[in-house]
Each structure stands twice: as C-alpha cells, then as structure tokens.
Design a protein around this motif. Structure first.
Motif, PDB file in Angstrom:
ATOM      1  N   THR A 292     106.032 117.898  39.375  1.00 12.69           N
ATOM      2  CA  THR A 292     106.154 116.499  39.782  1.00 12.69           C
ATOM      3  C   THR A 292     104.917 116.111  40.573  1.00 12.69           C
ATOM      4  O   THR A 292     104.462 116.828  41.464  1.00 12.69           O
ATOM      5  CB  THR A 292     107.398 116.304  40.654  1.00 12.69           C
ATOM      6  OG1 THR A 292     108.540 116.755  39.928  1.00 12.69           O
ATOM      7  CG2 THR A 292     107.570 114.851  41.032  1.00 12.69           C
ATOM      8  N   ARG A 293     104.388 114.963  40.228  1.00 13.48           N
ATOM      9  CA  ARG A 293     103.213 114.450  40.935  1.00 13.48           C
ATOM     10  C   ARG A 293     103.667 113.416  41.939  1.00 13.48           C
ATOM     11  O   ARG A 293     104.345 112.447  41.590  1.00 13.48           O
ATOM     12  CB  ARG A 293     102.228 113.829  39.945  1.00 13.48           C
ATOM     13  CG  ARG A 293     100.925 113.387  40.611  1.00 13.48           C
ATOM     14  CD  ARG A 293     100.010 112.705  39.595  1.00 13.48           C
ATOM     15  NE  ARG A 293      98.737 112.348  40.190  1.00 13.48           N
ATOM     16  CZ  ARG A 293      97.837 111.563  39.625  1.00 13.48           C
ATOM     17  NH1 ARG A 293      98.074 111.065  38.414  1.00 13.48           N
ATOM     18  NH2 ARG A 293      96.690 111.292  40.222  1.00 13.48           N
ATOM     19  N   GLU A 294     103.303 113.647  43.199  1.00 13.27           N
ATOM     20  CA  GLU A 294     103.707 112.725  44.260  1.00 13.27           C
ATOM     21  C   GLU A 294     102.812 111.485  44.236  1.00 13.27           C
ATOM     22  O   GLU A 294     101.629 111.570  43.951  1.00 13.27           O
ATOM     23  CB  GLU A 294     103.614 113.429  45.623  1.00 13.27           C
ATOM     24  CG  GLU A 294     104.508 114.647  45.721  1.00 13.27           C
ATOM     25  CD  GLU A 294     105.981 114.338  45.569  1.00 13.27           C
ATOM     26  OE1 GLU A 294     106.361 113.187  45.896  1.00 13.27           O
ATOM     27  OE2 GLU A 294     106.745 115.221  45.154  1.00 13.27           O
TER      28      GLU A 294
ATOM     29  N   SER B 190     118.415 108.889  41.286  1.00 13.56           N
ATOM     30  CA  SER B 190     117.365 109.831  41.667  1.00 13.56           C
ATOM     31  C   SER B 190     117.759 111.263  41.332  1.00 13.56           C
ATOM     32  O   SER B 190     116.931 112.070  40.890  1.00 13.56           O
ATOM     33  CB  SER B 190     117.077 109.695  43.169  1.00 13.56           C
ATOM     34  OG  SER B 190     116.584 108.423  43.461  1.00 13.56           O
TER      35      SER B 190
ATOM     36  N   GLN C 278     114.041 104.047  37.305  1.00 14.04           N
ATOM     37  CA  GLN C 278     113.244 105.000  38.052  1.00 14.04           C
ATOM     38  C   GLN C 278     111.981 105.297  37.254  1.00 14.04           C
ATOM     39  O   GLN C 278     111.959 105.179  36.034  1.00 14.04           O
ATOM     40  CB  GLN C 278     114.029 106.313  38.248  1.00 14.04           C
ATOM     41  CG  GLN C 278     115.320 106.190  39.042  1.00 14.04           C
ATOM     42  CD  GLN C 278     115.095 106.287  40.536  1.00 14.04           C
ATOM     43  OE1 GLN C 278     114.045 106.753  40.987  1.00 14.04           O
ATOM     44  NE2 GLN C 278     116.070 105.842  41.322  1.00 14.04           N
TER      45      GLN C 278
ATOM     46  N   SER D  16      98.352 113.664  33.372  1.00 13.69           N
ATOM     47  CA  SER D  16      99.462 113.067  34.129  1.00 13.69           C
ATOM     48  C   SER D  16     100.214 112.125  33.201  1.00 13.69           C
ATOM     49  O   SER D  16      99.630 111.190  32.639  1.00 13.69           O
ATOM     50  CB  SER D  16      98.924 112.304  35.338  1.00 13.69           C
ATOM     51  OG  SER D  16      99.968 111.589  35.974  1.00 13.69           O
TER      52      SER D  16
ATOM     53  N   THR E 140     106.535 110.788  37.309  1.00 12.64           N
ATOM     54  CA  THR E 140     105.207 111.220  36.911  1.00 12.64           C
ATOM     55  C   THR E 140     105.148 112.734  36.969  1.00 12.64           C
ATOM     56  O   THR E 140     105.474 113.329  37.992  1.00 12.64           O
ATOM     57  CB  THR E 140     104.127 110.612  37.804  1.00 12.64           C
ATOM     58  OG1 THR E 140     104.209 109.186  37.723  1.00 12.64           O
ATOM     59  CG2 THR E 140     102.749 111.063  37.368  1.00 12.64           C
TER      60      THR E 140
ATOM     61  N   THR F 226     103.442 109.520  32.894  1.00 14.43           N
ATOM     62  CA  THR F 226     104.398 108.708  33.631  1.00 14.43           C
ATOM     63  C   THR F 226     105.435 108.165  32.665  1.00 14.43           C
ATOM     64  O   THR F 226     105.090 107.577  31.633  1.00 14.43           O
ATOM     65  CB  THR F 226     103.698 107.546  34.360  1.00 14.43           C
ATOM     66  OG1 THR F 226     102.730 108.097  35.272  1.00 14.43           O
ATOM     67  CG2 THR F 226     104.702 106.713  35.132  1.00 14.43           C
TER      68      THR F 226
ATOM     69  N   LEU G 271     115.578 113.747  38.953  1.00 16.79           N
ATOM     70  CA  LEU G 271     115.088 115.046  39.400  1.00 16.79           C
ATOM     71  C   LEU G 271     115.618 116.172  38.528  1.00 16.79           C
ATOM     72  O   LEU G 271     114.929 117.178  38.300  1.00 16.79           O
ATOM     73  CB  LEU G 271     115.466 115.279  40.853  1.00 16.79           C
ATOM     74  CG  LEU G 271     114.793 114.327  41.870  1.00 16.79           C
ATOM     75  CD1 LEU G 271     115.336 114.565  43.261  1.00 16.79           C
ATOM     76  CD2 LEU G 271     113.282 114.510  41.820  1.00 16.79           C
TER      77      LEU G 271
END
Length: 841
Positions: A839-841, A821, A754, A801, A757, A803, A825
């Motif tokens: 969280t950045r989409e 997932s 996974q 940001s 970011t 990642t 999360l």
C-alpha cells in the motif's frame, strides 16, 4: 437452339399467318424458354440482275472500279423500284463477267446493318443500286467479290425476287434448351413440342425415306471398349452407309445455306453442310469419312496410353485413356462424339464417302469435350442424350442428300452394329400425379398426355406401367411422368395457392448472438465485408497463429487463383486487403469487420476420405458423423480493423487517431453482445506490436487477440503506421459465455467510495492486481476499476503505482466508512499475498 420456321413447317402444320412470336408463345406453354427471333433483316426490292456490259473506270487509280449496265427486269417491263429495266451501277468487284446473273439491291432496299440503298453519285456516275456480295446479304462471310448465282447452280429469270430465291425471307425462333431436354436440340424435337402445344399434326422426319442397314452387310464395324465408365459402354449403336461418286465441289443449295445460317451454323462445303443439316433436323450427329483414306474396317475403342490424334482443326491432341476413339488399321481417325480426325477428312478430291451415325455414352463424350476444350455441336447433343433408335435413319438421310445434291450413288446395304437398350418401365401409382401437382386430373388426361409424348402404357395393379420413348432419356422416375402430364394438359390448370408456412422454431441461441454481434459492430460505425476465402500460405502462417512458424492448412486442388490456393485460417488478411483498397480510393478513415468461417485442420490429418451415402434416403446419424469427420473444423470467427482517425479534426477538436484502445473497445462491444466476460491480458503475436498486443480469454481459455499491427507489416500492406485489429473465435466465445445473463438488483442504499493505491513490480499486469483486490474485498464491492498507472519520480526503479477506485454498497443497510475501509484493506491484503503489492501512503 434456333429453329427456322420454314423448316419447322415441314414436320408440323403451321396455321397460315403464324408468326415467330406465335411459335414462341406455343413453345413456352410446354416449358421451353423463349429467347430471340432471328432473320436476315433484308427489305426489298432485291432482284436477280444480268450484267449486260461494264467498263473499267479510268479514275480508279489502280483500284478495281467498274461502271456496269445491269438488266433488272425483263424487256418492256419496269424494274421493281419503278425505274428502267436497265440500271447503271458502279461496282468495286472484279470477279464477274458479262452475262452473269447477280443479286441487285435496288434503291429503297435495306441490307443488314441497317444499310439503306439509294442512288449515289460516285466516280462521275449515278450508281442506281448495288450488286451484292454474300456477306452483304448476310448469308456468309465471303466479301472478296459479288455473288454469282451460277456458282450456286442457279439460272433464274431476270427480275426474280432474290429474297425468295435464296430463302432469305425466312426467320428463326431461338429457344433455351435446358440440360434435361436434349431432344429439343433438333427440328424433330421442337416440331413434336409444337404439336403438343397446339394439337397440330406432327410428321416424324425419322420415319420417312430411310433404308434399313443390316448387321451382316455393308461396312465392317467392331466394338472393343474394354474400359467402360461406371459400367456403361462407350457406344451402343453404330450405323454406316457408303455413297460413291459424289462431287464435293458442288455448291450447297441456297435453301440449305439460309436454313443453316438461321440455325447459327455457317456453310462450309456441301458434304459438311449435309451432315450438319441432318444433325439439326434429327438431333443425331453424323460424320463423313473419305472412304478411300480408310484402312480396313472401323473399331470403336478407348485410347491407349500415350496415343495422339490430329483433329479436324489441325490440332494434335494427347489422348486420355477414358477418351473413346473411332479407329481403323492406321490408328485413331476420330474422337467419338466430339470431332473427326484430319487423316480421313473429306476434301475436294473425295469421291467415295462413308457416312457414320452412332449413339455414344453421354458421360464419355462430356468428359472428352471438356478435357480437350472442344464444345462442338455434336458433343452438346451427345452429352444430353441422343435417341438411340435413329442412327440408321440419320445415315440414310445423309446418303439421300448426298445422292440428290452431290450426284452420288448409295450402296444398297449398310451396317448396323449394336442394339439400343430399351427404356425401363416406370410404375405410376394411381393418384400420384394429382397428389403431386395439386390438380384433379382424370385418368383419360393422364393416359392421353403420356401417350402423346410417346410413352407406352400398360395397366398394372395399383396404377400404370409407362415405358418412356427412346428420345426421352430424362424421363426416369414417376415424378418425371407427373411433370409431363402437367405440361401437356397445361400449366394454367395448376392453381396459384400460397402454402401456409409451418411454425418455425426460431433462431438458435448461437444464431441470435451472431446477429447481435453483427448489429452491434455495425451500429458502432463499422462496415461489414465478405472477403475471398483463399489465401497464400505465407499469410495464413503470419496471422493464423500467435507464435508457431507454420499452421496446418488445406490446399485446394483446383484453386481459382494459383497465388492463393489455401483455405484461410484467419480473417485478418481479407480485412487488410479491403482496407488497402479503400485507402487507395481516398477513404482514409476506415472501420471494417467480418463474420466468417475459417478452416483449422489438425496437423497431419487427411480429409475427404468418407464414402458418399446414397441419395435415395436420408443418411443415418452414423453416416452424417462420418461425413462430418471427413471435413476439417470450421469455426466461425469475428474480426475487425480500424485505421485512420476515429474522431476527425474539427473546430475546437483535434483528430483522434485509431489505436489499441479502439481495438479493446470493439472487444468490449463483442463481450456485451455475447454476454461473455472477456478477460484482457498482456499477449504476444508475431504480426502484432510488442507491448500493444492483448490476449483475449473467456473462462481462462484463449479465444483471440487484439492490438496494433507491426508498423513494418502495415507499411508492406500500404497502410498507415497504426492499424488496430481484433480477431476472436466467436463460436468459442459463445460456447464459454454464460447461457443466461442475470440482471442484478439496483441498490437502494447509498454507496461508499474509496481509493486504493498499490505499489507493484512493473512486470505484474494491472489486471492481476485488480483481480486480487476484487477477490479480497468481498461481497460488499460493487465496482472496481483502474484510474491511474504511474511510473517515474518518487518510485524505486522497476516499480509502478496503480490507483483503483472502489465502490461499496450493502443491499440491507447504509455502510459506514469503517466497513468500507475494512473491505478495501482486505482487498489490499489479498493483493499483497498474491502479487506482492504494497500500500502506498
């Protein structure tokens, strides 16, 4: 020590045909070290000649050039070179006269150099030989004129072999005298050792021809040493003799000059040569005073504060209160055991002489000689220990030679002040010698060996009581007696058997890890150095601590370099200096490392105050703890430096310069080698580039730093702008690392990957975000690492940001995408909670 063979033969029998090599071989058998063989390097024919006539050479243009006729053989006989009895010789000296007897080197002879003599045409004549000077013969430094034999008191027949006449056929063996065997600094001592080695008869020069001074007659002497060193008086025995009516201008006889020369001492004047001769012969330094310049009697005492003396070398010397002096009513007239004073020096006008021989404390003499930088021949003997029983024999021997050679008359009585203390008897237990040496010696061999070296032996319960001879102050213990037996019986009796090494315990954990670290850095391409452990204070302050202006330091009292008197608190200055030196020699790409001790004293602490324990037995644990408390902490650090390119430019490949990433790579190598989890966080250091400095931690504790030097500091050190460095407290890293590294099982089920970011404030370290995600993701997380750090368009000001790549795996099943997932999360939620990440989409 150089020992002329003719002199040695006076006191021990040398078999006919004995060579210098034979003497060396014999002395080596009893433990004396062989050095060189010395001689005058002369080859005949060299004969006595008589100057018949000479004329000044008109072509000399102002120089002194004489065309001489010299008789070199009696009338009617051939010369030693096969030529006529009279030779024509061109000579450039002007200090001889018709009728003088001189030394002539005939064609075919060779002088030191080597300088062969042959007929030579010069100034219109054929010079058939050469009239020699003292320096050309190798017996002195005088080269102002040729040697006139009448100045030596000689009137030999023409044609006499000058080599034999002047004692120039002799040669000397040189031995290295170790500090414990000072008795071998004399012909007497070496002759005795040769006797031990060969069985040849020994004749003690101290036992013949001596007059016995008495304490109540002769010259008055008093001891007033009120400040002995370590409870030992500065003088124990002081002997004097008076010789009157000498002629100090008489020449020193050739046999004495040649022996002194072979022994390494130049001839000065007859009285001085005699005292030097007796010192070499007996090992007892002596000194002569001009009796008429003395004021009252002699007192031996310590120097008073502020007292001075002018020694024989015309130097005025400020004295220390430990210095032992020979004094009269006028003050100091000699620095005891080292050098006499100028005020009572014997000169050409001296007629009456006081001869002195004494036994001075070795420690006192050694300290005075070093303090005043006067390593005299006398001091060399006194500091090793002189036989206290031969002072009277030495003064009598000097008096005898002054009577025989200088025409003096010796007073019947002398003075002998003080008394030599006898040696302490040593108990030698039965079986000890054989047990220590590993040879089954018989009782007869042990007793015979100890008696041969001069020991007095008495039977006692359980062994022998052995009293060493007066000339062997080095024999103080039963092990010394065992050594004497071994060398007298012969070292060849000792078998050559290699002992079986006991089983060891192997390396400690710390030793193994340190070696692994060194191997890892070397395998990665770095070169190990060993740097100088002393630094200037400013460099310790600059590199030794991250923020403080100063660090506690230890200053060395007797620093080798006055500009660097402090013990180092950091390894970096040594690496920087080594890199600078390598770059100056054209090595532009350098990677260096060092493992070494640094010194980190506590502020205000005082060290070196512990009491030294006795060496008789092993110190107790309490004593060792006290000693260790008396020295500063000395942790072992590891440091590395990289400068230049880590990848060189080549076809299809641009050069890759060194930088902070290389410093961090070294940190990773050290982490792998030590098994420590080294945490890298943003740090600051006053010598490092802000923003390119990492603080290194293990288990939350600071252990070092890594990064790039400030460009200005690099420039000041003549290095490129970017210099990557690392320094860690290796002892702390090892102590904090897990003692056992457990291997993890290799998963057999597929992994689920996974990406995540997160948006965080720029001030939040990426490491803190990573730690929060790892904590929240739980046990299923197998690997987590940062793959991108973005700042710019599309983000609010002050944000960044990050990642991360995550890999999940379960040990007992295949994970579903939903499980992966969910874990991801959970990590994001924990990061939001701890560092405010979104969280950045």
């Amino acid at each position: 020590m150089r020992v002329p063979l003719s002199w040695l033969a006076e006191f021990v029998d040398l078999a006919p045909g004995t060579t210098a090599d034979d003497v060396h071989a014999a002395l080596v058998k009893v433990g004396l070290e062989e050095e060189e063989v010395h001689g005058f390097d002369l080859t005949g024919p060299i004969v006595v000649g008589e100057v018949l006539e000479f004329v000044e050479e008109p072509q000399a243009n102002g120089k002194t050039i004489r065309w001489c006729q010299v008789r070199v053989a009696p009338d009617g006989q051939q010369a030693a070179d096969g030529g006529d009895a009279v030779h024509g010789i061109v000579c450039g000296a002007g200090n001889f006269f018709v009728g003088d007897k001189v030394v002539v080197t005939l064609p075919g002879s060779v002088l030191p150099g080597p300088f062969p003599i042959a007929p030579r045409k010069t100034y219109g004549h054929v010079s058939d030989g050469m009239i020699a000077s003292v320096r050309e013969l190798g017996i002195g430094d005088d080269h102002d004129g040729i040697l006139r034999l009448s100045t030596l008191g000689l009137d030999p027949e023409v044609g006499t072999d000058a080599i034999e006449l002047l004692g120039l056929a002799d040669e000397a063996v040189e031995i290295n005298v170790t500090p414990d065997r000072g008795y071998a600094f004399s012909i007497r001592g070496v002759a005795r050792e040769y006797s031990h080695a060969t069985g040849a008869a020994f004749r003690d020069p101290a036992a013949h021809g001596q007059l016995t001074p008495t304490a109540n007659e002769g010259f008055p002497v008093a001891f007033a040493d009120d400040a002995p060193i370590h409870g030992r008086p500065g003088v124990s025995v002081f002997s004097t003799r008076v010789v009157r009516g000498i002629d100090p201008t008489r020449p020193t006889p050739p046999w004495m000059v040649s022996r002194l020369k072979l022994a390494g001492i130049r001839s000065i004047s007859l009285p001085v040569d005699i005292t030097n001769y007796v010192m070499l012969e007996l090992g007892q330094p002596t000194h002569g005073y001009d009796l008429d310049k003395l004021s009252g009697g002699i007192t031996v005492r310590r120097a008073a504060p502020g007292e001075k003396i002018t020694t024989l070398d015309a130097q005025e010397r400020a004295l220390h209160t430990e210095d032992l002096l020979i004094t009269d009513d006028s003050g100091a007239i000699g620095l005891a055991g080292v050098m006499g004073g100028a005020s009572t020096e014997i000169s050409d006008s001296t007629r009456n002489v006081l001869v002195e021989a004494a036994n001075f404390d070795p420690v006192t003499v050694a300290r005075s000689a070093r303090r005043h930088k006067l390593p005299s021949e006398a001091a060399k003997r006194f500091e090793r220990g002189v036989d206290p029983q031969i002072a009277a024999a030495a003064t009598s021997r000097v008096a005898q030679l002054l009577v025989d050679l200088a025409g003096g008359t010796a007073d019947d009585a002398g003075s002998l002040t003080g008394e030599a203390s006898g040696a302490t008897a040593i108990l030698l237990p039965a079986g000890y010698v054989s047990g220590l040496i590993g040879v089954d010696y018989t009782n007869e061999e042990i007793r015979g060996s100890l008696a041969e070296v001069g020991g007095v032996i008495a039977e006692t319960e359980g062994g022998l009581l052995v009293t060493p001879p007066s000339w062997r102050p080095d024999v103080t213990d039963k092990s010394d007696l065992a050594e004497e037996v071994a060398r007298i019986v012969g070292y060849e009796r000792i078998p050559s058997i290699l002992p079986v090494a006991p089983a060891g315990h192997g390396l400690t954990r710390e030793q193994r890890i340190r070696r692994t670290v060194a191997d890892a850095l070397a395998a990665a391409g770095s070169t190990e150095i060993i740097a100088f452990p002393f630094l200037p204070k400013a460099l310790n302050d600059l590199y030794g601590a991250a923020q403080s202006a100063e660090v506690a330091q230890i200053k060395v009292a007797n620093a080798l370099d006055a500009s660097a008197p402090y013990l180092r608190t950091t390894l970096l200055p040594g690496l920087i200096e080594a890199a600078k030196r390598n770059l100056s020699r054209g090595l532009t790409d350098v990677a260096l490392y060092e493992l070494g001790l640094v010194f980190t004293p506590e502020q205000g602490a005082v060290y070196g105050q512990a009491t030294l324990p006795s060496a008789v037995q092993r110190p107790s644990a309490e004593q060792l703890a006290e000693l260790n408390a008396g020295i500063p902490p000395q942790p072992r650090h590891v440091a590395a430096l990289v400068v230049g390119n880590v990848v060189r430019k080549q076809p299809g490949q641009s050069a890759v310069p060194a930088g902070i990433s290389d410093a961090l790579a070294i940190v990773a190598q050290i982490g792998l080698a030590t098994g420590a989890d080294i945490e890298i966080v943003q740090g600051r250091h006053k010598a490092m580039h802000p923003g390119r400095t990492a603080e290194l931690r293990v288990a939350g504790q600071h252990v070092g730093f890594a990064g790039e030097l400030l460009p200005q500091i690099a420039a000041d050190a003549d290095l490129p702008r970017v210099v990557a460095v690392v320094e860690l407290d290796l002892d702390a890293v090892i102590a904090l690392a897990e003692p056992v590294v457990e291997a993890t099982e290799i998963g057999t089920f597929p992994a689920a990957t996974q990406d995540l970011t997160l948006l965080v404030a720029e001030s939040v370290p990426a490491a803190a975000v990573l730690a929060a995600v790892r904590e929240g993701a739980g046990e299923l997380l197998e690997e987590l690492h940062l793959v991108d750090d973005y700042r710019g368009a599309g983000l609010e000001e002050g944000q960044k940001s990050l990642t991360f790549a995550l890999r999940f795996r379960a040990a007992d099943r295949t994970l579903t995408a939903a499980e992966a997932s969910e874990a991801k999360l959970a990590g994001a939620a924990r990061a939001a909670e701890l560092v405010g990440a979104a969280t950045r989409e």
